[in-house]
Enzyme design. Structure first.
Site, PDB file in Angstrom:
ATOM      1  N   GLY A 146      -5.069  -1.887   5.283  1.00 36.88           N
ATOM      2  CA  GLY A 146      -4.190  -3.262   4.861  1.00 36.88           C
ATOM      3  C   GLY A 146      -4.729  -4.498   4.990  1.00 36.88           C
ATOM      4  NE  ARG A 147      -6.477  -4.406  11.131  1.00 33.04           N
ATOM      5  CZ  ARG A 147      -5.902  -3.372  11.208  1.00 33.04           C
ATOM      6  NH1 ARG A 147      -4.793  -2.945  10.762  1.00 33.04           N
ATOM      7  NH2 ARG A 147      -6.383  -2.404  12.159  1.00 33.04           N
ATOM      8  CE  LYS A 171       5.720  -1.043  10.336  1.00 31.58           C
ATOM      9  NZ  LYS A 171       5.002  -0.147   9.541  1.00 31.58           N
ATOM     10  CD  GLU A 181       9.451  -6.135   7.436  1.00 29.89           C
ATOM     11  OE1 GLU A 181       8.987  -4.909   6.603  1.00 29.89           O
ATOM     12  OE2 GLU A 181       8.897  -6.341   8.289  1.00 29.89           O
ATOM     13  CG  HIS A 227      -4.004 -36.278  15.773  1.00 29.38           C
ATOM     14  ND1 HIS A 227      -3.924 -37.620  16.086  1.00 29.38           N
ATOM     15  CD2 HIS A 227      -5.205 -36.237  15.128  1.00 29.38           C
ATOM     16  CE1 HIS A 227      -5.143 -38.141  15.734  1.00 29.38           C
ATOM     17  NE2 HIS A 227      -5.606 -37.330  14.901  1.00 29.38           N
ATOM     18  CD  GLU A 277      -2.005  -4.816  12.003  1.00 26.46           C
ATOM     19  OE1 GLU A 277      -0.825  -5.620  12.289  1.00 26.46           O
ATOM     20  OE2 GLU A 277      -2.442  -4.700  10.954  1.00 26.46           O
ATOM     21  CE  LYS A 285      -3.544   2.224   2.825  1.00 24.64           C
ATOM     22  NZ  LYS A 285      -4.428   2.033   3.765  1.00 24.64           N
TER      23      LYS A 285
HETATM   24  C1  G6Q Z   1      -2.527  -3.949   7.922  1.00 27.48           C
HETATM   25  C2  G6Q Z   1      -1.289  -3.221   8.358  1.00 27.48           C
HETATM   26  C3  G6Q Z   1      -0.244  -3.827   7.878  1.00 27.48           C
HETATM   27  C4  G6Q Z   1       0.385  -3.556   6.551  1.00 27.48           C
HETATM   28  C5  G6Q Z   1       1.607  -3.997   6.470  1.00 27.48           C
HETATM   29  C6  G6Q Z   1       2.294  -3.900   4.868  1.00 27.48           C
HETATM   30  O1  G6Q Z   1      -3.509  -3.556   8.336  1.00 27.48           O
HETATM   31  O2  G6Q Z   1      -1.419  -1.976   7.842  1.00 27.48           O
HETATM   32  O3  G6Q Z   1      -0.080  -5.363   8.057  1.00 27.48           O
HETATM   33  O4  G6Q Z   1      -0.505  -4.378   5.574  1.00 27.48           O
HETATM   34  O5  G6Q Z   1       2.393  -3.353   7.186  1.00 27.48           O
HETATM   35  O6  G6Q Z   1       2.230  -2.499   4.309  1.00 27.48           O
HETATM   36  P1  G6Q Z   1       2.025  -2.011   2.982  1.00 27.48           P
HETATM   37  O7  G6Q Z   1       1.214  -2.767   2.204  1.00 27.48           O
HETATM   38  O8  G6Q Z   1       2.254  -0.597   2.970  1.00 27.48           O
HETATM   39  O9  G6Q Z   1       3.552  -2.736   2.603  1.00 27.48           O
END
Ligand code: G6Q
Length: 541
Positions: A266-267, A504, A212, A383, A352, A206
């Protein structure tokens, strides 16, 4: 802001809890033959059995009063209307617009977002058709055989969960890989199996700044360029982002970017262009079915009275356990191997969103909020950790999820799977008494206490007809709205995630030290660990 804990509705539930807590599910069922039909709900092939919960009709009535006290119906309406309910980020939370099939406009800041949503979907459709049909060729003229999604968190968990869940709907000659971890092993081990000439990378972020993802994307790009040259990049890299400048700075053309918007959390983004790997896997038409399933759940959540509302009822029963029984855990147990990543997906969606100790207005919460969520597919979990669910000291409310039919019925396995699904909720609810143990046959007296199951452990059963795109859309939206409803009751903002920031920032401060920079002040443990890591790091050759 109203403190929900100080309302009459909360007090009534606390008093009612004293009556319900000592009662056993065995008695609740034997006293009431109408319990099952009354405590089940159904929507479009998603059946929800609530009857094995530690609730009575009065409990549900009081919980619904609590929802009204917390203004749930009004706040739900505000979310669907595109109001900026994500106050700390000053954003709307409009994942529902991404699957809006009603033809009605959805306004954000006076702008109808639906034409934008439709335009991106159309571009995704064309791109996916081209890749799936082989019209889209790699730089050396070969069709794409492997898709690698590079993203993390919300830009990974939804797509990986859904691609796995819907695997039988994907073409057998297109493989899907997901690289999320900054641990180079993740990318290394994935690339080992790939031919650059037939590989397509989707860089999904996003913000397009996530450490990462940027690191993995840069390394993947260097790998491709080393094998096929710089000119190959546009045939093998596409981006999904809200940050067009960041994508351009990475060296990707606008034509290779699929956009979305800041009002998509994001989620909550698998319905947006972040779902590109899902659409590549199942095709545009079935992706549309997934959106339609979610939309059906949206319409239900938005319009059904609390008495029949599936997400709201699940949410309220969760509040009952977290806040009145004081049970801080929740298990999600899919009896469907293809939902293996569903608990991990939900872990993010739930923990989250509702793992917060500060309310939306900045004041501390005065009650427990989101539970610790975990899960594994049945029967594997049986199990492993179910021992604790049956006879452990904590009570862990659980959702059991199954489908009446397997999409790929194989060797008569499915009835075995379903028998286990049904047996577990029965055992958890009703247990086994001393009398039953003794009546079952001769048993040494010293073993009797070990063979007793207390039961009275609550479960929800969610039954689908089959795990197809429509059903998956419904299931995910069911949980999204459950989570939101709980957030409203607790007075927290389910759409921000400030709790992930500190780590972070500290990692960015520590990295230069690991690269040989000057030591920074830390606590004794962290400084000591940094020294130990440096002492053990192999020196570069
Ligand atoms: C979700 C969070 C988080 C996000 C990641 C990746 O609700 O905001 O999990 O999706 O940190 O972020 P980017 O999509 O910006 O790389």
């Amino acid at each position: 802001m109203k403190d929900i804990v100080r309302t009459p509705a909360w007090a009534a539930l606390a008093a009612h809890h004293r009556d319900v807590a000592p009662r056993h599910l065995r008695d609740l069922f034997s006293e009431d033959p109408g319990r099952f039909p009354r405590l089940t709900l159904e929507l479009d092939g998603l059946f929800l059995d609530l009857s094995k919960n530690r609730v009575t009709d009065e409990t549900l009535r009081l919980l619904r009063d609590l929802a009204r006290e917390a203004n749930v119906p009004a706040i739900v309406a505000r979310m669907f209307a595109g109001e900026k309910i994500n106050l700390t980020e000053d954003r709307a939370a409009l994942h529902t617009a991404l699957r809006n099939r009603s033809g009605n406009p959805v306004m954000v800041d006076g702008h109808d977002v639906m034409p934008d949503v439709e335009a991106v979907l159309k571009r995704m459709d064309a791109f996916c058709d081209a890749v799936r049909s082989g019209t889209w060729r790699g730089a050396s003229g070969q069709p794409i055989r492997a898709v690698v999604n590079i993203g993390i968190g919300g830009s990974d968990l939804g797509p990986v969960m859904a691609v796995q869940a819907l695997a039988p709907f994907a073409p057998p000659d297109l493989a899907f890989h997901f690289v999320s971890n900054v641990d180079g092993a993740h990318l290394h081990d994935t690339l080992l199996r790939l031919d650059p000439a037939t590989t397509l990378f989707i860089v999904a972020s996003k913000t397009f700044t996530t450490q990462e993802t940027m690191a993995n994307a840069a390394t993947a790009r260097a790998w491709l360029v080393a094998k096929l040259g710089e000119d190959a990049v546009p045939r093998h890299f596409v981006a999904v982002s809200t940050n067009a400048k960041g994508v351009a700075a990475f060296g990707m053309a606008e034509a290779n970017m699929f956009g979305f918007w800041d009002w998509v959390g994001g989620r909550y983004s698998l319905w947006s262009a972040i779902g590109l790997p899902i659409m590549l896997a199942i095709g545009p038409e079935r992706f549309g079915e997934m959106l339609a399933g979610a939309h059906a759940m949206d319409e239900h959540f938005r319009t059904a009275p609390l008495e029949q509302n599936l997400p709201a009822t699940l949410a309220l029963i969760g509040v009952w356990y977290v806040n009145f029984f004081g049970w801080p855990h929740h298990a999600v147990l899919p009896y469907e191997q293809r939902l293996a990543r569903f608990p991990a997906y939900l872990q993010q969606a739930d923990m989250e969103s509702n793992g917060k100790c500060v309310r939306a207005d900045g004041t501390p919460v005065t009650c427990a909020t989101g539970p610790v969520l975990f899960g594994e597919p049945g029967t594997n979990g049986q199990h492993a950790f179910y021992q604790l669910l049956h006879q452990g000291t904590p009570v862990v409310p659980a959702d059991f999820i199954a489908a009446a039919n397997s999409v790929t019925e194989t060797g008569g396995h499915h009835p075995m799977l379903l028998a286990n699904f049904l047996a577990q909720t029965e055992a958890l609810a009703f247990g086994r008494t001393i009398i039953e143990v003794v009546e079952e046959g001769p048993v040494p007296p010293r073993l009797v206490p070990h063979k007793v199951f207390p039961g009275n452990r609550p479960t929800n059963s969610i039954l689908l007809r089959r795990l197809d795109p429509y059903a998956l859309g419904m299931l995910v939206a069911l949980y999204e709205h459950k989570i939101f409803t709980q957030g409203v009751i607790w007075g927290i903002n389910s759409f921000d995630q400030w709790g992930v920031e500190l780590g972070k920032t500290l990692a960015n401060r520590i990295l230069p030290e690991l690269l040989g920079g000057a030591a920074q002040p830390h606590d004794a443990s962290t400084s000591g660990l940094i020294r130990q890591v440096m002492a053990w790091r192999d020196k570069p050759a």
